[in-house]
Design a protein around this motif. Sequence first.
Motif, PDB file in Angstrom:
ATOM      1  N   THR A 195     -79.995   3.285  11.019  1.00  0.00           N
ATOM      2  CA  THR A 195     -80.047   3.995   9.738  1.00  0.00           C
ATOM      3  C   THR A 195     -79.306   3.225   8.661  1.00  0.00           C
ATOM      4  O   THR A 195     -79.817   3.018   7.557  1.00  0.00           O
ATOM      5  CB  THR A 195     -79.439   5.395   9.886  1.00  0.00           C
ATOM      6  N   VAL A 225     -79.120  11.517  12.171  1.00  0.00           N
ATOM      7  CA  VAL A 225     -80.398  11.389  11.481  1.00  0.00           C
ATOM      8  C   VAL A 225     -81.476  11.387  12.557  1.00  0.00           C
ATOM      9  O   VAL A 225     -81.309  10.772  13.616  1.00  0.00           O
ATOM     10  CB  VAL A 225     -80.465  10.077  10.671  1.00  0.00           C
ATOM     11  N   LEU A 231     -84.151  10.340   3.765  1.00  0.00           N
ATOM     12  CA  LEU A 231     -82.776  10.268   3.294  1.00  0.00           C
ATOM     13  C   LEU A 231     -82.748  10.167   1.774  1.00  0.00           C
ATOM     14  O   LEU A 231     -83.492   9.375   1.176  1.00  0.00           O
ATOM     15  CB  LEU A 231     -82.061   9.054   3.884  1.00  0.00           C
ATOM     16  N   VAL A 248     -79.524  14.247   4.158  1.00  0.00           N
ATOM     17  CA  VAL A 248     -80.811  14.803   4.557  1.00  0.00           C
ATOM     18  C   VAL A 248     -80.722  16.303   4.331  1.00  0.00           C
ATOM     19  O   VAL A 248     -79.877  16.980   4.939  1.00  0.00           O
ATOM     20  CB  VAL A 248     -81.135  14.506   6.038  1.00  0.00           C
TER      21      VAL A 248
END
Length: 262
Positions: A195, A225, A231, A248
Amino acid sequence: MSGWSGRDLGTKTVAYDETQAILYALAVGADASDLDLVFEEKLRVLPTFALTLAQWAPDALGSAGAFDVRTAVHGTQRLRVLNDLPRSGAVEMTARVAEVWDKGSAAVFDVAVESEYFEATWSLFAPGCGGFGGDRGPSARRRPETAPSGTLDVRTATNQAALYRLLGDRHHLHIDPEAAVTAGMPRPIMHGLCTLAALTLPLASSVGAHPADLRELEGRFASPVFPGDELHVETWKDGEATLFEASVDDRTVISAARAHFA
Protein backbone atom coordinates in the motif's frame (compact mmCIF):
# COMPACT_ATOMS: atom_id res chain seq x y z
CA MET A 1 13.72 -6.65 26.26
CA SER A 2 16.39 -3.97 26.34
CA GLY A 3 18.90 -6.81 25.87
CA TRP A 4 17.81 -7.05 22.24
CA SER A 5 18.95 -3.51 21.46
CA GLY A 6 22.05 -3.58 19.30
CA ARG A 7 21.63 -7.28 18.47
CA ASP A 8 23.35 -8.23 15.22
CA LEU A 9 20.96 -9.95 12.83
CA GLY A 10 23.65 -10.89 10.35
CA THR A 11 24.57 -10.23 6.76
CA LYS A 12 22.78 -11.58 3.74
CA THR A 13 23.17 -11.21 -0.01
CA VAL A 14 19.97 -11.39 -2.03
CA ALA A 15 20.02 -11.74 -5.82
CA TYR A 16 17.23 -10.71 -8.18
CA ASP A 17 16.63 -10.35 -11.89
CA GLU A 18 14.63 -8.02 -14.11
CA THR A 19 11.55 -10.23 -13.91
CA GLN A 20 11.23 -9.72 -10.16
CA ALA A 21 11.71 -5.96 -10.46
CA ILE A 22 9.01 -5.81 -13.15
CA LEU A 23 6.63 -8.02 -11.16
CA TYR A 24 7.16 -5.70 -8.21
CA ALA A 25 6.27 -2.63 -10.28
CA LEU A 26 3.08 -4.30 -11.50
CA ALA A 27 2.20 -5.38 -7.96
CA VAL A 28 2.40 -1.83 -6.65
CA GLY A 29 0.27 -0.38 -9.41
CA ALA A 30 2.44 0.31 -12.46
CA ASP A 31 0.57 0.22 -15.76
CA ALA A 32 1.62 -1.68 -18.87
CA SER A 33 2.20 1.71 -20.50
CA ASP A 34 4.83 2.62 -17.87
CA LEU A 35 7.55 1.14 -20.05
CA ASP A 36 10.47 2.25 -17.90
CA LEU A 37 8.95 0.29 -15.01
CA VAL A 38 7.73 -2.84 -16.81
CA PHE A 39 9.91 -3.27 -19.95
CA GLU A 40 13.36 -4.73 -19.40
CA GLU A 41 15.02 -2.68 -22.14
CA LYS A 42 14.02 0.62 -20.51
CA LEU A 43 13.82 -0.55 -16.91
CA ARG A 44 14.26 1.68 -13.88
CA VAL A 45 13.86 -0.27 -10.65
CA LEU A 46 11.52 1.26 -8.07
CA PRO A 47 13.49 2.07 -4.90
CA THR A 48 10.84 0.49 -2.68
CA PHE A 49 11.65 -2.87 -4.31
CA ALA A 50 14.58 -2.88 -1.89
CA LEU A 51 12.16 -3.52 0.96
CA THR A 52 11.26 -6.92 -0.49
CA LEU A 53 14.96 -7.80 -0.69
CA ALA A 54 15.43 -6.89 2.98
CA GLN A 55 12.34 -8.63 4.39
CA TRP A 56 14.59 -11.37 5.80
CA ALA A 57 15.79 -9.00 8.54
CA PRO A 58 12.56 -8.42 10.49
CA ASP A 59 11.70 -12.07 9.89
CA ALA A 60 15.04 -13.06 11.45
CA LEU A 61 14.24 -11.11 14.62
CA GLY A 62 10.90 -12.83 14.97
CA SER A 63 12.49 -16.23 14.40
CA ALA A 64 15.05 -15.45 17.12
CA GLY A 65 12.23 -15.24 19.66
CA ALA A 66 12.22 -11.51 20.40
CA PHE A 67 8.41 -11.43 20.29
CA ASP A 68 5.35 -13.51 19.45
CA VAL A 69 5.18 -13.49 15.66
CA ARG A 70 1.45 -14.26 15.85
CA THR A 71 0.61 -10.95 17.52
CA ALA A 72 3.39 -8.55 16.47
CA VAL A 73 2.48 -6.09 13.72
CA HIS A 74 4.40 -3.85 11.35
CA GLY A 75 3.99 -0.37 12.81
CA THR A 76 6.04 1.98 10.65
CA GLN A 77 8.52 1.87 7.79
CA ARG A 78 11.35 4.20 6.81
CA LEU A 79 13.51 4.10 3.68
CA ARG A 80 16.46 6.26 2.63
CA VAL A 81 17.78 5.71 -0.89
CA LEU A 82 21.54 6.03 -1.37
CA ASN A 83 21.99 4.73 -4.92
CA ASP A 84 19.71 3.45 -7.69
CA LEU A 85 19.19 -0.30 -7.74
CA PRO A 86 20.55 -1.98 -10.89
CA ARG A 87 18.15 -3.77 -13.23
CA SER A 88 19.39 -7.07 -11.89
CA GLY A 89 22.11 -8.13 -9.51
CA ALA A 90 22.81 -9.00 -5.88
CA VAL A 91 22.54 -6.75 -2.84
CA GLU A 92 24.57 -7.38 0.30
CA MET A 93 22.79 -6.20 3.44
CA THR A 94 23.60 -6.08 7.14
CA ALA A 95 20.90 -5.90 9.80
CA ARG A 96 20.69 -5.15 13.49
CA VAL A 97 18.20 -4.21 16.18
CA ALA A 98 18.76 -0.45 16.34
CA GLU A 99 16.46 0.27 19.31
CA VAL A 100 13.85 -1.30 21.55
CA TRP A 101 11.27 1.19 22.83
CA ASP A 102 9.10 0.59 25.91
CA LYS A 103 5.48 1.53 25.19
CA GLY A 104 4.14 0.12 28.46
CA SER A 105 1.99 -2.81 27.46
CA ALA A 106 4.05 -3.34 24.30
CA ALA A 107 7.53 -2.84 22.91
CA VAL A 108 8.59 -1.45 19.56
CA PHE A 109 11.61 -3.08 17.91
CA ASP A 110 13.44 -0.99 15.31
CA VAL A 111 15.18 -3.28 12.81
CA ALA A 112 17.74 -1.39 10.70
CA VAL A 113 19.06 -2.72 7.40
CA GLU A 114 21.98 -1.12 5.57
CA SER A 115 23.48 -1.63 2.11
CA GLU A 116 25.26 0.45 -0.52
CA TYR A 117 21.88 1.17 -2.11
CA PHE A 118 19.62 2.00 0.82
CA GLU A 119 19.03 2.24 4.54
CA ALA A 120 15.70 0.99 5.88
CA THR A 121 14.09 0.63 9.29
CA TRP A 122 11.16 -1.59 10.23
CA SER A 123 9.37 -0.65 13.47
CA LEU A 124 7.61 -3.73 14.83
CA PHE A 125 4.93 -3.32 17.49
CA ALA A 126 5.01 -6.29 19.87
CA PRO A 127 2.18 -6.55 22.42
CA GLY A 128 3.10 -7.95 25.83
CA CYS A 129 6.79 -7.10 25.51
CA GLY A 130 6.83 -3.70 27.22
CA GLY A 131 7.07 -2.64 30.84
CA PHE A 132 10.83 -3.17 31.17
CA GLY A 133 11.58 0.41 32.21
CA GLY A 134 13.00 1.60 28.92
CA ASP A 135 12.61 4.84 26.99
CA ARG A 136 9.24 5.30 25.28
CA GLY A 137 10.94 6.61 22.17
CA PRO A 138 9.86 9.35 19.77
CA SER A 139 6.21 10.11 19.06
CA ALA A 140 4.79 9.77 15.58
CA ARG A 141 4.56 12.91 13.48
CA ARG A 142 1.21 14.61 14.00
CA ARG A 143 -1.17 15.43 11.22
CA PRO A 144 -0.53 18.98 9.99
CA GLU A 145 -2.99 21.51 11.37
CA THR A 146 -3.21 23.37 8.06
CA ALA A 147 -5.58 22.39 5.27
CA PRO A 148 -4.14 19.89 2.75
CA SER A 149 -2.40 21.41 -0.25
CA GLY A 150 -3.63 18.60 -2.49
CA THR A 151 -5.62 15.36 -2.67
CA LEU A 152 -5.37 12.12 -4.63
CA ASP A 153 -7.67 9.13 -5.00
CA VAL A 154 -5.94 5.77 -5.51
CA ARG A 155 -7.85 2.53 -6.04
CA THR A 156 -6.11 -0.71 -5.17
CA ALA A 157 -6.61 -3.75 -7.38
CA THR A 158 -8.52 -6.80 -6.18
CA ASN A 159 -5.56 -9.03 -7.12
CA GLN A 160 -2.87 -6.71 -5.72
CA ALA A 161 -2.08 -8.66 -2.54
CA ALA A 162 -2.03 -11.90 -4.52
CA LEU A 163 0.61 -10.42 -6.83
CA TYR A 164 2.67 -8.79 -4.09
CA ARG A 165 3.00 -11.96 -2.02
CA LEU A 166 4.91 -13.58 -4.90
CA LEU A 167 7.78 -11.23 -4.01
CA GLY A 168 8.46 -12.96 -0.70
CA ASP A 169 5.94 -12.07 2.02
CA ARG A 170 3.67 -15.09 1.75
CA HIS A 171 1.85 -14.72 5.05
CA HIS A 172 -1.50 -16.48 4.63
CA LEU A 173 -3.32 -13.40 5.97
CA HIS A 174 -2.91 -11.80 2.55
CA ILE A 175 -4.48 -14.58 0.48
CA ASP A 176 -6.43 -17.13 2.55
CA PRO A 177 -9.89 -16.05 3.81
CA GLU A 178 -9.72 -18.57 6.67
CA ALA A 179 -6.36 -17.22 7.84
CA ALA A 180 -7.74 -13.68 7.66
CA VAL A 181 -10.74 -14.57 9.83
CA THR A 182 -8.44 -16.29 12.35
CA ALA A 183 -6.47 -13.02 12.54
CA GLY A 184 -9.67 -11.07 13.19
CA MET A 185 -10.10 -9.71 9.66
CA PRO A 186 -13.20 -10.14 7.51
CA ARG A 187 -11.10 -11.04 4.45
CA PRO A 188 -7.44 -11.01 3.30
CA ILE A 189 -5.68 -7.67 3.66
CA MET A 190 -3.09 -5.77 1.65
CA HIS A 191 0.55 -5.85 2.70
CA GLY A 192 1.30 -2.52 4.36
CA LEU A 193 4.47 -2.14 2.29
CA CYS A 194 2.49 -2.73 -0.89
CA THR A 195 0.00 0.00 0.00
CA LEU A 196 2.71 2.47 0.98
CA ALA A 197 4.74 1.82 -2.18
CA ALA A 198 1.63 2.03 -4.37
CA LEU A 199 1.02 5.57 -3.15
CA THR A 200 4.47 6.70 -4.28
CA LEU A 201 3.52 6.37 -7.96
CA PRO A 202 0.69 8.93 -7.97
CA LEU A 203 2.57 11.06 -5.43
CA ALA A 204 5.51 11.27 -7.82
CA SER A 205 3.22 12.25 -10.66
CA SER A 206 1.60 14.96 -8.52
CA VAL A 207 4.94 16.70 -7.99
CA GLY A 208 6.27 16.17 -11.51
CA ALA A 209 8.78 13.50 -10.50
CA HIS A 210 9.48 9.93 -11.60
CA PRO A 211 8.66 7.29 -8.99
CA ALA A 212 12.15 5.79 -9.42
CA ASP A 213 13.53 9.14 -8.20
CA LEU A 214 12.20 8.50 -4.69
CA ARG A 215 14.90 9.30 -2.13
CA GLU A 216 13.12 9.14 1.22
CA LEU A 217 9.91 7.48 2.37
CA GLU A 218 8.26 6.84 5.70
CA GLY A 219 4.80 6.00 6.93
CA ARG A 220 2.83 4.51 9.80
CA PHE A 221 0.37 1.67 9.18
CA ALA A 222 -2.69 2.85 11.11
CA SER A 223 -5.27 0.24 10.03
CA PRO A 224 -5.73 -2.45 7.37
CA VAL A 225 -6.38 -1.87 3.68
CA PHE A 226 -8.31 -4.49 1.70
CA PRO A 227 -7.65 -5.28 -1.96
CA GLY A 228 -10.05 -3.21 -4.05
CA ASP A 229 -10.27 -0.36 -1.52
CA GLU A 230 -10.06 3.20 -2.79
CA LEU A 231 -7.68 5.36 -0.78
CA HIS A 232 -8.20 9.07 -0.36
CA VAL A 233 -4.82 10.75 0.06
CA GLU A 234 -4.28 14.23 1.50
CA THR A 235 -0.94 15.95 0.94
CA TRP A 236 0.98 18.87 2.44
CA LYS A 237 4.18 20.55 1.27
CA ASP A 238 7.16 20.15 3.60
CA GLY A 239 9.98 22.00 1.88
CA GLU A 240 11.04 19.78 -1.02
CA ALA A 241 9.19 16.79 0.48
CA THR A 242 5.51 15.85 0.66
CA LEU A 243 3.68 14.90 3.85
CA PHE A 244 0.65 12.69 3.34
CA GLU A 245 -2.09 10.66 5.00
CA ALA A 246 -4.36 8.06 3.41
CA SER A 247 -7.85 7.03 4.44
CA VAL A 248 -10.56 4.62 3.36
CA ASP A 249 -14.13 5.77 4.11
CA ASP A 250 -12.82 8.32 6.67
CA ARG A 251 -10.76 5.62 8.41
CA THR A 252 -7.07 6.55 8.46
CA VAL A 253 -4.97 3.71 7.07
CA ILE A 254 -1.56 5.38 6.63
CA SER A 255 -0.48 8.30 8.79
CA ALA A 256 2.66 10.29 9.63
CA ALA A 257 3.85 9.70 6.07
CA ARG A 258 6.46 11.58 4.09
CA ALA A 259 7.98 11.18 0.63
CA HIS A 260 10.85 13.03 -1.01
CA PHE A 261 11.75 12.71 -4.70
CA ALA A 262 14.98 13.91 -6.29
